[in-house]
Design an enzyme around this catalytic site. Structure first.
Site, short mmCIF file in Angstrom:
data_model
loop_
_atom_site.label_atom_id
_atom_site.label_comp_id
_atom_site.label_asym_id
_atom_site.label_seq_id
_atom_site.Cartn_x
_atom_site.Cartn_y
_atom_site.Cartn_z
N ARG A 61 76.90 -32.51 -41.79
CA ARG A 61 77.28 -33.20 -43.50
C ARG A 61 76.40 -32.17 -44.93
O ARG A 61 77.92 -31.36 -45.59
CB ARG A 61 76.20 -34.26 -43.47
CG ARG A 61 77.05 -35.42 -44.96
CD ARG A 61 75.97 -36.77 -44.54
NE ARG A 61 75.99 -37.21 -46.07
CZ ARG A 61 77.11 -38.12 -46.59
NH1 ARG A 61 77.93 -37.62 -45.81
NH2 ARG A 61 77.20 -39.33 -47.49
N TYR A 149 76.09 -41.92 -58.01
CA TYR A 149 75.40 -41.43 -57.65
C TYR A 149 75.54 -40.17 -58.33
O TYR A 149 76.80 -40.29 -58.67
CB TYR A 149 74.77 -41.07 -56.24
CG TYR A 149 75.67 -41.51 -55.23
CD1 TYR A 149 77.37 -39.96 -55.11
CD2 TYR A 149 76.96 -42.79 -54.90
CE1 TYR A 149 78.23 -40.70 -54.39
CE2 TYR A 149 78.12 -42.81 -54.10
CZ TYR A 149 78.76 -41.20 -54.12
OH TYR A 149 80.08 -41.93 -53.61
N GLU A 163 89.48 -40.95 -49.88
CA GLU A 163 88.33 -40.84 -48.56
C GLU A 163 89.26 -42.44 -47.63
O GLU A 163 89.68 -42.82 -48.29
CB GLU A 163 87.28 -42.35 -48.82
CG GLU A 163 85.94 -41.94 -47.25
CD GLU A 163 85.13 -41.28 -47.78
OE1 GLU A 163 84.62 -40.90 -47.19
OE2 GLU A 163 84.15 -41.44 -49.33
#
Length: 303
Positions: A61, A149, A163
């Site tokens: 990741r 974020y 996504e």
């Protein structure tokens, strides 16, 4: 609510590999870097870009920290020293190439390609001022102040997160990759039609607005002690009512949802979010109405 600010987008980037083990975007961007004919559009510069090459190489990741969380003023303005996290240094490089963030020189649009292990299908992650849904797929509206974020795509004037799942980390599936490829195609087609002066009529779309994230039950040592209940697993975007099961302990105890309204959970049991203490996200369903849009630049050129 409006679909896009009335400007003429000319510079578009397609990001893959923001998370190095989400392979659909990695494979597509690498392919388009070699042969990008299918993503080029008249009157636009479309740049495919591998955002976290070290993480991609290791199929993880991230290396030091999550690249998709460090595009805030503190990190972008941080002094580069020897021990600075790799992703912070990479964020500064990306901001230099595609930004600066918040400036007139920033790229007009970024499609940031992600995979999820959750059964979420294909969907868009959007902030409230920018919504773009060329295919009929869920739109996740991110406007909760404590759940926002500093994303990689936020460098652009118009950030679009794509996504697609379910797909395991470190795995590429042909069907998931194809869905992502089609979404990018439709998105680029939309921008080209907009640039050519086509008028888009008013419309109403259904979106899922983030309310809060829900953690797994934990013990005093902060260890997870219950797992997603089988009746909740794979039920992303489906209604959750008071009393419906959420979690199941290994002793067989069922932990139910307690709430006074119907919610729609998503990112259920996402593998990457165990470290972020998130079992799923609660959303509420709402409708947003968009006025018609047409390029104001074209209007100025023809007046």
């Amino acid at each position: 609510f409006c679909s896009l600010q009335i400007i003429l987008p000319l510079r578009v980037a397609v990001f893959g590999g923001t998370h190095g083990n989400e392979l659909s975007g990695v494979f597509l961007v690498k392919h388009w870097q070699e042969n990008g004919a299918e993503i080029q559009r008249t009157g636009m510069e479309v740049k495919p870009f591998l955002t976290n090459p070290r993480a991609v190489k290791k199929c993880t990741r991230y290396i030091d920290c999550d690249l998709n969380r460090v595009f805030d003023p503190d990190n972008l303005g941080r002094t580069v020293v020897e021990d600075i996290p790799y992703e912070v240094r990479r964020a500064q490089e990306i901001n230099h190439i595609f930004g600066p963030k918040g400036s007139d020189d920033a790229y007009d649009l970024i499609f940031d390609l992600h995979n999820t292990t959750s059964n979420m299908g294909e969907f868009f992650k959007q902030s409230p001022q920018n919504a773009l849904a060329p295919e009929r797929c869920p739109v996740l509206l991110i406007e909760h102040p404590s759940l926002k974020y500093a994303t990689t795509r936020s460098v652009a004037k118009h950030p679009v997160g794509v996504e697609v799942g379910p797909q395991p980390q470190g795995v590429v599936r042909a069907d998931i990759l194809d869905k992502m490829r089609k979404i990018v195609k439709h998105g680029l087609d939309f921008v080209q039609l907009f640039n050519e002066g086509n008028e888009f009529p008013p419309c109403t779309i259904e979106v899922f607005k983030i309310m809060e994230k829900v953690d797994y039950p934990r013990n005093k040592n902060d260890e997870v002690i219950a797992i997603i209940h089988p009746k909740l697993q794979d039920q992303d975007w489906q209604p959750l009512n008071n009393g419906d099961p959420l979690f199941l302990t290994l002793d067989g105890e069922v932990i139910a949802y307690k709430g006074d309204c119907i919610v729609y959970p998503t990112f259920i049991n996402e593998a990457a979010y165990y470290e972020k203490k998130q079992a799923f996200v609660k959303t509420v369903k709402m409708k947003l109405t968009a006025k018609h849009i047409r390029s104001s630049v074209l209007d100025q050129n023809t007046s």
